[in-house]
Motif scaffolding. Structure first.
Motif, PDB file in Angstrom:
ATOM      1  N   SER A  86     -11.582 -49.220 -44.167  1.00 26.09           N
ATOM      2  CA  SER A  86     -11.159 -47.929 -43.610  1.00 26.09           C
ATOM      3  C   SER A  86      -9.665 -47.723 -43.812  1.00 26.09           C
ATOM      4  O   SER A  86      -9.224 -46.647 -44.219  1.00 26.09           O
ATOM      5  N   GLN A  90      -7.980 -44.818 -46.066  1.00 27.85           N
ATOM      6  CA  GLN A  90      -7.034 -43.875 -45.464  1.00 27.85           C
ATOM      7  C   GLN A  90      -5.680 -43.935 -46.155  1.00 27.85           C
ATOM      8  O   GLN A  90      -5.023 -42.908 -46.324  1.00 27.85           O
ATOM      9  N   GLU A  93      -5.940 -42.046 -49.482  1.00 25.06           N
ATOM     10  CA  GLU A  93      -6.000 -40.600 -49.330  1.00 25.06           C
ATOM     11  C   GLU A  93      -4.607 -40.019 -49.110  1.00 25.06           C
ATOM     12  O   GLU A  93      -4.315 -38.909 -49.515  1.00 25.06           O
ATOM     13  N   SER A 104     -14.742 -39.469 -51.738  1.00 23.94           N
ATOM     14  CA  SER A 104     -14.748 -38.939 -50.372  1.00 23.94           C
ATOM     15  C   SER A 104     -16.149 -38.994 -49.773  1.00 23.94           C
ATOM     16  O   SER A 104     -16.339 -39.394 -48.621  1.00 23.94           O
ATOM     17  N   ALA A 105     -17.158 -38.593 -50.567  1.00 26.90           N
ATOM     18  CA  ALA A 105     -18.551 -38.634 -50.083  1.00 26.90           C
ATOM     19  C   ALA A 105     -18.981 -40.078 -49.840  1.00 26.90           C
ATOM     20  O   ALA A 105     -19.663 -40.381 -48.843  1.00 26.90           O
ATOM     21  N   THR A 106     -18.577 -40.987 -50.727  1.00 23.82           N
ATOM     22  CA  THR A 106     -18.919 -42.404 -50.559  1.00 23.82           C
ATOM     23  C   THR A 106     -18.268 -42.961 -49.295  1.00 23.82           C
ATOM     24  O   THR A 106     -18.907 -43.684 -48.510  1.00 23.82           O
ATOM     25  N   ALA A 107     -17.011 -42.633 -49.074  1.00 18.21           N
ATOM     26  CA  ALA A 107     -16.323 -43.098 -47.872  1.00 18.21           C
ATOM     27  C   ALA A 107     -16.985 -42.547 -46.615  1.00 18.21           C
ATOM     28  O   ALA A 107     -17.156 -43.268 -45.620  1.00 18.21           O
ATOM     29  N   ASP A 108     -17.392 -41.270 -46.638  1.00 20.09           N
ATOM     30  CA  ASP A 108     -18.082 -40.693 -45.469  1.00 20.09           C
ATOM     31  C   ASP A 108     -19.381 -41.434 -45.183  1.00 20.09           C
ATOM     32  O   ASP A 108     -19.703 -41.726 -44.027  1.00 20.09           O
ATOM     33  N   ARG A 109     -20.141 -41.744 -46.248  1.00 18.32           N
ATOM     34  CA  ARG A 109     -21.399 -42.473 -46.041  1.00 18.32           C
ATOM     35  C   ARG A 109     -21.134 -43.867 -45.485  1.00 18.32           C
ATOM     36  O   ARG A 109     -21.838 -44.353 -44.598  1.00 18.32           O
ATOM     37  N   PHE A 111     -18.539 -44.835 -43.677  1.00 18.21           N
ATOM     38  CA  PHE A 111     -18.091 -44.747 -42.276  1.00 18.21           C
ATOM     39  C   PHE A 111     -19.260 -44.467 -41.348  1.00 18.21           C
ATOM     40  O   PHE A 111     -19.352 -45.013 -40.269  1.00 18.21           O
ATOM     41  N   ARG A 112     -20.178 -43.592 -41.779  1.00 19.80           N
ATOM     42  CA  ARG A 112     -21.350 -43.298 -40.927  1.00 19.80           C
ATOM     43  C   ARG A 112     -22.257 -44.515 -40.796  1.00 19.80           C
ATOM     44  O   ARG A 112     -22.806 -44.795 -39.760  1.00 19.80           O
ATOM     45  N   GLN A 115     -20.829 -47.273 -38.342  1.00 17.36           N
ATOM     46  CA  GLN A 115     -20.659 -46.956 -36.917  1.00 17.36           C
ATOM     47  C   GLN A 115     -21.929 -47.075 -36.149  1.00 17.36           C
ATOM     48  O   GLN A 115     -22.964 -47.237 -36.413  1.00 17.36           O
TER      49      GLN A 115
END
Length: 115
Positions: A86, A90, A93, A104-109, A111-112, A115
């Motif tokens: 993470s 960050q 970015e 960005s889409a890979t990082a969002d997946r 992070f989800r 969690q």
């Protein structure tokens, strides 16, 4: 008259009667000691059996605790890896340009999922 003869016989044989009574007491004492010994052997066997069961339970609990500690250690390492990832993302970015849409889409997946 009969009582007097009986008392005379008792007094004449008093040492022998006392000896017989003492021998009976000794026999009773020795027999009681053997009974106690047999009872104590039975109790010892039962206690040894309980001890073996308790030791087996303790060993099983120790193994369970070891496995649990290993799992917690792996989870902590994984959490540290997620924090490092993470932070890296960050920091990327905030550099020259924003992340590409794919990254960005890979990082969002990621992070989800973490969690």
């Amino acid at each position: 008259m009969m009582q007097a003869k009986l008392w005379a016989w008792v007094l004449r044989n008093l040492p022998g009667l006392a000896l017989v009574a003492m021998l009976a007491g000794v026999v009773w004492f020795v027999g009681d000691a053997f009974n106690d010994r047999a009872r104590l052997r039975g109790e010892l066997a039962a206690v040894q059996s309980d001890l073996a069961a308790a030791q087996a339970t303790l060993e099983q609990a120790e193994e369970t605790a070891r496995i649990h500690r290993d799992h917690l250690s792996r989870a902590a390492k994984e959490a540290r890896a997620w924090v490092a990832l993470s932070n890296d993302l960050q920091q990327m970015e905030g550099r020259d340009a924003p992340l590409s849409p794919l990254l960005s889409a890979t990082a969002d997946r990621l992070f989800r999922a973490g969690q």
